[in-house]
Design a protein around this motif. Structure first.
Motif, PDB file in Angstrom:
ATOM      1  N   ASP A 150       0.817  -1.255   0.053  1.00 41.61           N
ATOM      2  CA  ASP A 150       0.084  -0.060  -0.051  1.00 41.61           C
ATOM      3  C   ASP A 150       0.819   1.201   0.197  1.00 41.61           C
ATOM      4  O   ASP A 150       0.482   2.073  -0.677  1.00 41.61           O
ATOM      5  CB  ASP A 150      -0.876  -0.122   1.171  1.00 41.61           C
ATOM      6  CG  ASP A 150      -1.998  -0.902   1.232  1.00 41.61           C
ATOM      7  OD1 ASP A 150      -2.372  -1.410  -0.068  1.00 41.61           O
ATOM      8  OD2 ASP A 150      -2.588  -1.657   2.100  1.00 41.61           O
TER       9      ASP A 150
ATOM     10  N   GLN B 140      -5.920 -15.045  -8.231  1.00 44.36           N
ATOM     11  CA  GLN B 140      -6.923 -13.871  -8.040  1.00 44.36           C
ATOM     12  C   GLN B 140      -6.571 -12.444  -8.545  1.00 44.36           C
ATOM     13  O   GLN B 140      -7.289 -11.486  -8.665  1.00 44.36           O
ATOM     14  CB  GLN B 140      -7.519 -13.728  -6.744  1.00 44.36           C
ATOM     15  CG  GLN B 140      -8.122 -15.181  -6.326  1.00 44.36           C
ATOM     16  CD  GLN B 140      -8.428 -15.096  -4.973  1.00 44.36           C
ATOM     17  OE1 GLN B 140      -9.304 -14.346  -4.522  1.00 44.36           O
ATOM     18  NE2 GLN B 140      -7.740 -16.060  -3.953  1.00 44.36           N
ATOM     19  N   TYR B 141      -5.325 -12.453  -9.051  1.00 41.52           N
ATOM     20  CA  TYR B 141      -4.627 -11.090  -9.303  1.00 41.52           C
ATOM     21  C   TYR B 141      -4.434 -11.009 -10.850  1.00 41.52           C
ATOM     22  O   TYR B 141      -4.029 -12.123 -11.617  1.00 41.52           O
ATOM     23  CB  TYR B 141      -3.248 -11.044  -8.570  1.00 41.52           C
ATOM     24  CG  TYR B 141      -3.281 -10.816  -7.225  1.00 41.52           C
ATOM     25  CD1 TYR B 141      -3.126  -9.526  -6.620  1.00 41.52           C
ATOM     26  CD2 TYR B 141      -3.772 -11.887  -6.311  1.00 41.52           C
ATOM     27  CE1 TYR B 141      -3.420  -9.299  -5.368  1.00 41.52           C
ATOM     28  CE2 TYR B 141      -3.901 -11.356  -4.693  1.00 41.52           C
ATOM     29  CZ  TYR B 141      -3.865  -9.919  -4.312  1.00 41.52           C
ATOM     30  OH  TYR B 141      -3.953  -9.914  -3.013  1.00 41.52           O
TER      31      TYR B 141
ATOM     32  N   GLY C  65      -5.441  -7.112  -6.998  1.00 46.39           N
ATOM     33  CA  GLY C  65      -6.474  -8.190  -6.762  1.00 46.39           C
ATOM     34  C   GLY C  65      -7.945  -7.774  -6.994  1.00 46.39           C
ATOM     35  O   GLY C  65      -8.119  -6.741  -7.246  1.00 46.39           O
ATOM     36  N   PRO C  66      -8.747  -8.848  -6.344  1.00 43.87           N
ATOM     37  CA  PRO C  66     -10.230  -8.852  -6.757  1.00 43.87           C
ATOM     38  C   PRO C  66     -10.863  -7.457  -6.177  1.00 43.87           C
ATOM     39  O   PRO C  66     -11.809  -6.964  -6.526  1.00 43.87           O
ATOM     40  CB  PRO C  66     -10.859  -9.962  -6.294  1.00 43.87           C
ATOM     41  CG  PRO C  66      -9.884 -10.494  -5.217  1.00 43.87           C
ATOM     42  CD  PRO C  66      -8.469 -10.156  -5.863  1.00 43.87           C
ATOM     43  N   ALA C  67     -10.279  -6.847  -4.890  1.00 48.85           N
ATOM     44  CA  ALA C  67     -10.727  -5.534  -4.347  1.00 48.85           C
ATOM     45  C   ALA C  67     -10.009  -4.346  -4.732  1.00 48.85           C
ATOM     46  O   ALA C  67     -10.150  -3.619  -4.075  1.00 48.85           O
ATOM     47  CB  ALA C  67     -10.708  -5.512  -2.937  1.00 48.85           C
ATOM     48  N   GLY C  68      -9.070  -4.621  -5.861  1.00 51.58           N
ATOM     49  CA  GLY C  68      -8.135  -3.540  -6.165  1.00 51.58           C
ATOM     50  C   GLY C  68      -7.034  -3.317  -5.306  1.00 51.58           C
ATOM     51  O   GLY C  68      -6.213  -2.201  -5.455  1.00 51.58           O
ATOM     52  N   GLU C  69      -6.909  -4.203  -4.536  1.00 52.20           N
ATOM     53  CA  GLU C  69      -5.619  -4.059  -3.547  1.00 52.20           C
ATOM     54  C   GLU C  69      -4.223  -4.767  -4.495  1.00 52.20           C
ATOM     55  O   GLU C  69      -4.276  -5.342  -5.350  1.00 52.20           O
ATOM     56  CB  GLU C  69      -5.650  -5.073  -2.317  1.00 52.20           C
ATOM     57  CG  GLU C  69      -5.694  -6.698  -2.858  1.00 52.20           C
ATOM     58  CD  GLU C  69      -6.849  -7.223  -3.150  1.00 52.20           C
ATOM     59  OE1 GLU C  69      -7.026  -8.498  -2.998  1.00 52.20           O
ATOM     60  OE2 GLU C  69      -7.613  -6.574  -3.765  1.00 52.20           O
TER      61      GLU C  69
END
Length: 404
Positions: free
Chosen positions: A152, A208-209, A235-239
């Protein structure tokens, strides 16, 4: 490498491997780090998100005489100590104490602990602070900085959003830049091959990425000139997730030291695979290793005339940190290198037959004294080599770009 003799030393593992190849040895080999100088120890996150302190560079890992790691480590103490302005007497004293710590720790590990105890032996940040309590402020600062180095944080620091809303890694020349000789499709193909070398749970997680961008990055001192890519996934949540794909040429212990990589009791089908060599070396020598550590063999980019190359993958900057040795007081420096010596002993204790080394060293300080004396002489040679490099650059015989 032109910054100081210590910077030169850090970048010349090949020179030292060549020099050590002519030295007398006991004949007992272990899985060696190959570049065990004092700046190649540091902090990193375990799979359980605990911060550990251990060896952190395995590009040169291979089988070699155990003395080679000890001598590279001990000489780095002298060269680094001189860089800090310590007297030769103090440098030699600290080097001798560190070699003694290696010897006594190896004895405890091999004669007072079981193989499982040795395997699980580790130093986390709690242990680090307890054992260096006189320098707790410095340790806490280093640990705090490492904890903040996450994907992050990296996302905020090195990326930008395009007009179309896509994340991209910013070009920061000369360190990072986009290149056109590697296509996204080619890199995705390499990524799929890499996933096949991971544990099933990690491979499933990475499925998942999706890959969104990649750059070529200049890394290290000894690694300059090798290819290294930083690859950004979402990733799936935008991470974000950042992985590093780094070229793995043969170890200098093989090319300049004349050794042959044959990790004992590991599948012989892997022998000769340089990406696998680095990954296997790290997993053997570290108490815990990155779950994202894997490799790709014989991968080719799209430049004409470049042969297929082995790469290894790892997570990029995930809570990694190191203690800056320059500027340390003599007492702090001594505490730091003593800790490194214990971890080098732990790394060597994983190899079958290491008890022979502990028995050979015994309880006498003769080995400590001899290696410390040798280290001062090798530090002198390093300074002469550094002066020769400076002279070659100054005369124009060797082209170099400064202040990069």
């Amino acid at each position: 490498m032109l910054q100081s003799p210590f910077a030169y030393y850090r970048g010349t593992a090949a020179v030292m491997a060549h020099d050590l190849s002519a030295d007398r040895v006991t004949g007992q080999q272990v899985v060696c780090c190959g570049d065990a100088h004092i700046s190649n120890f540091g902090l990193y996150a375990s799979p359980e998100r605990r911060l550990l302190f251990d060896l952190n560079d395995f590009d040169e890992a291979s089988n070699a005489p155990w003395e080679w790691d000890v001598k590279r480590f001990a000489a780095s103490i002298v060269v680094g100590g001189r860089d800090n302005g310590f007297t030769d007497a103090k440098c030699r004293e600290i080097s001798e104490l560190a070699v003694g710590m290696y010897r006594t720790t190896l004895r405890v590990l091999l004669f007072e602990m079981t193989a499982l105890d040795r395997y699980y032996y580790q130093i986390d940040t709690d242990s680090l602070e307890n054992e260096t309590r006189n320098h707790a402020r410095l340790i806490r600062k280093t640990v705090g900085k490492a904890r903040r180095r996450t994907s992050d944080q990296l996302l905020e620091k090195v990326t930008a959003t395009t007009d179309e809303g896509e994340l991209r890694i910013r070009d920061l020349p000369p360190v990072t830049r986009h290149v056109d000789y590697v296509s996204a499709d080619k890199l995705v193909g390499a990524f799929e091959l890499y996933r096949n070398t991971l544990r099933a749970d990690t491979a499933l997680l990475l499925s998942q990425y999706r890959l969104v961008d990649y750059v070529l990055r200049v890394v290290g001192v000894g690694s300059v000139g090798t290819r290294c890519y930083v690859v950004m996934f979402v990733g799936p949540a935008g991470e974000p997730l950042f992985l590093q794909a780094k070229e793995a040429p043969p170890s200098v212990l093989e090319t300049y030291g004349g050794q042959r990589c044959h990790f004992e009791r590991l599948p012989p089908v892997r022998h000769g695979h340089q990406g696998y060599r680095v990954v296997a070396g790290q997993r053997i020598l570290q108490a815990h290793s990155d779950r994202f550590l894997g490799w790709v063999g014989s991968w080719r980019d799209e430049r004409d005339g470049f042969p297929p190359t082995d790469f290894y993958f790892r997570q990029f900057r995930d809570m990694k940190g190191s203690l800056e040795t320059r500027g340390l007081s003599a007492s702090a420096y001594e505490a730091y290198v003593s800790l490194c010596a214990r971890l080098l002993a732990r790394a060597h204790s994983q190899s079958p037959g290491a008890a022979t080394i502990a028995g050979y060293l015994g309880r006498s300080q003769r080995f400590d004294l001899a290696v410390a004396r040798w280290s001062v002489g090798y530090a002198d040679q390093t300074e002469r080599d550094f002066a020769a490099l400076e002279g070659a650059v100054r005369s124009g015989r060797l082209p170099a770009e400064r202040d990069v």
